[in-house]
Design an enzyme around this catalytic site. Structure first.
Site, PDB file in Angstrom:
ATOM      1  N   THR A  13      -1.162  10.819 -44.942  1.00 30.07           N
ATOM      2  CA  THR A  13      -1.747  11.982 -44.276  1.00 30.07           C
ATOM      3  C   THR A  13      -2.012  11.669 -42.807  1.00 30.07           C
ATOM      4  O   THR A  13      -2.210  10.514 -42.424  1.00 30.07           O
ATOM      5  CB  THR A  13      -3.056  12.416 -44.960  1.00 30.07           C
ATOM      6  OG1 THR A  13      -4.022  11.351 -44.890  1.00 30.07           O
ATOM      7  CG2 THR A  13      -2.810  12.789 -46.413  1.00 30.07           C
ATOM      8  N   SER A  15      -0.054  11.558 -40.222  1.00 34.46           N
ATOM      9  CA  SER A  15       0.857  10.490 -39.799  1.00 34.46           C
ATOM     10  C   SER A  15       1.745  10.885 -38.631  1.00 34.46           C
ATOM     11  O   SER A  15       2.761  10.244 -38.369  1.00 34.46           O
ATOM     12  CB  SER A  15       1.720  10.037 -40.981  1.00 34.46           C
ATOM     13  OG  SER A  15       2.263  11.137 -41.693  1.00 34.46           O
ATOM     14  N   GLY A  18      -0.971   7.980 -33.868  1.00 33.27           N
ATOM     15  CA  GLY A  18      -1.988   6.960 -34.079  1.00 33.27           C
ATOM     16  C   GLY A  18      -1.679   5.980 -35.196  1.00 33.27           C
ATOM     17  O   GLY A  18      -0.532   5.591 -35.423  1.00 33.27           O
ATOM     18  N   ILE A  19      -2.723   5.573 -35.903  1.00 34.45           N
ATOM     19  CA  ILE A  19      -2.570   4.613 -36.994  1.00 34.45           C
ATOM     20  C   ILE A  19      -1.659   5.164 -38.080  1.00 34.45           C
ATOM     21  O   ILE A  19      -0.823   4.441 -38.627  1.00 34.45           O
ATOM     22  CB  ILE A  19      -3.954   4.256 -37.580  1.00 34.45           C
ATOM     23  CG1 ILE A  19      -4.758   3.422 -36.572  1.00 34.45           C
ATOM     24  CG2 ILE A  19      -3.812   3.499 -38.896  1.00 34.45           C
ATOM     25  CD1 ILE A  19      -6.191   3.146 -37.002  1.00 34.45           C
ATOM     26  N   GLY A  20      -1.798   6.446 -38.393  1.00 36.57           N
ATOM     27  CA  GLY A  20      -0.974   7.037 -39.450  1.00 36.57           C
ATOM     28  C   GLY A  20       0.502   6.936 -39.159  1.00 36.57           C
ATOM     29  O   GLY A  20       1.312   6.654 -40.061  1.00 36.57           O
ATOM     30  N   SER A 141     -13.020   2.189 -42.199  1.00 39.42           N
ATOM     31  CA  SER A 141     -13.319   1.686 -40.860  1.00 39.42           C
ATOM     32  C   SER A 141     -14.344   0.573 -40.977  1.00 39.42           C
ATOM     33  O   SER A 141     -15.126   0.524 -41.936  1.00 39.42           O
ATOM     34  CB  SER A 141     -13.885   2.812 -39.990  1.00 39.42           C
ATOM     35  OG  SER A 141     -14.477   2.313 -38.805  1.00 39.42           O
ATOM     36  N   TYR A 154     -20.015   9.863 -38.756  1.00 38.18           N
ATOM     37  CA  TYR A 154     -18.707   9.236 -39.010  1.00 38.18           C
ATOM     38  C   TYR A 154     -18.877   7.992 -39.875  1.00 38.18           C
ATOM     39  O   TYR A 154     -18.165   7.799 -40.869  1.00 38.18           O
ATOM     40  CB  TYR A 154     -18.054   8.874 -37.678  1.00 38.18           C
ATOM     41  CG  TYR A 154     -16.814   8.016 -37.804  1.00 38.18           C
ATOM     42  CD1 TYR A 154     -15.590   8.577 -38.176  1.00 38.18           C
ATOM     43  CD2 TYR A 154     -16.854   6.644 -37.552  1.00 38.18           C
ATOM     44  CE1 TYR A 154     -14.458   7.795 -38.301  1.00 38.18           C
ATOM     45  CE2 TYR A 154     -15.730   5.857 -37.664  1.00 38.18           C
ATOM     46  CZ  TYR A 154     -14.526   6.434 -38.043  1.00 38.18           C
ATOM     47  OH  TYR A 154     -13.396   5.654 -38.160  1.00 38.18           O
TER      48      TYR A 154
END
Length: 262
Positions: A13, A15, A18-20, A141, A154
């Site tokens: 998801t 994606s 960034g990281i995705g 995280s 968060y």
């Protein structure tokens, strides 16, 4: 190392960047068929082009859906009924003092960061358990263990993800299914670069990064932002057959920022 991911189907998801995006790229490089997800056709198309620049033969499936909503998760499930790998990467954050965090902000982060993974895991994990194999990974995280005072809402959602991940892992007992969480630290994404540049206006980014890490994340042992590719490769390993003995775990990929031996 061959991660034995050829022919596996993966849904990552958020994606399209960034990281995705780097998780998707890493899985695709290992031969998996990867669904690239974003909220617009333009973003998804751009991400697919980006992956194919480095991996021309990548097997990629576009998916436009906002998985931060119940309706978006329904769209995803209808389009991708089953998957061997589910990476719940979708998440949003904002730096706001606790006394300025409104009820609406708390509810928005809970809906996106927590409920997206709950809804998708409820569907895909059931199929994996029925088949006796599969991988679910929650991208949490370091804030889930070491809460950030400027991001209480968060941090709370990331801690909740750890509890959900472990609870779901208990459901996989006796199967070849695993459920784990990966905990990145501060990572060099577009959003983080913009945030740091705003904190240190007028500095070139290399100096702004150095000051941010020294002043805001001084316990980091690598003393730098993490490259998103580094997280992508960790996630691919966790999704692989090579990681079959890792289940119900929190894999810390935060550069040694958390001062704990456990």
């Amino acid at each position: 190392m061959d991660l034995d991911l050829a022919g596996k189907t993966a849904l990552v998801t958020a994606s399209s960047g960034g990281i995705g995006l780097e998780i998707a790229r890493s899985l695709a490089a290992e031969g998996a068929r990867v669904t690239i997800n974003g909220r617009s056709e333009a973003a998804v198309g751009k991400a697919i082009e980006d992956v194919r620049k480095t991996h021309p033969a990548a097997d990629l499936v576009p998916l436009v859906a906002d998985n931060g909503t119940a309706e978006g998760c329904a769209v995803t499930i209808a389009a991708i009924p089953a998957a061997d790998i589910l990476v719940n990467n979708l998440g949003i954050y904002e730096a706001v003092g606790f006394f300025d965090e409104t009820d609406e902000a708390w509810q928005r982060l809970f809906e996106v960061n927590v409920m997206s993974g709950v809804r998708l895991a409820r569907h895909y994990l059931k199929g994996m358990i029925d088949r006796g194999k599969g991988r679910v990974v929650f991208i949490s995280s370091e804030s889930g263990i070491s809460p950030a005072p400027e991001m209480a809402h968060y941090s709370a959602t990331k801690t909740i993800q750890l509890g959900i991940s472990r609870s779901l892992a208990e459901l996989t007992k006796g199967t070849r299914v695993t459920v784990n969480s990966v905990l990145p630290g501060p990572t060099r994404t577009e959003g983080v670069e913009k945030f740091i540049s705003g904190v240190y206006p007028g500095l070139d980014f290399a100096e702004a990064e150095r000051r941010f890490m020294a002043e805001n994340r001084p316990s980091s042992l690598i003393a730098r932002l993490i490259d998103p590719k580094e997280i992508g490769d960790v996630v691919s390993f966790v999704c692989s057959e090579r990681a079959s003995a890792i289940n119900g775990s929190n894999i810390r990929a935060e550069g040694g920022l958390i001062r704990s031996a456990f």
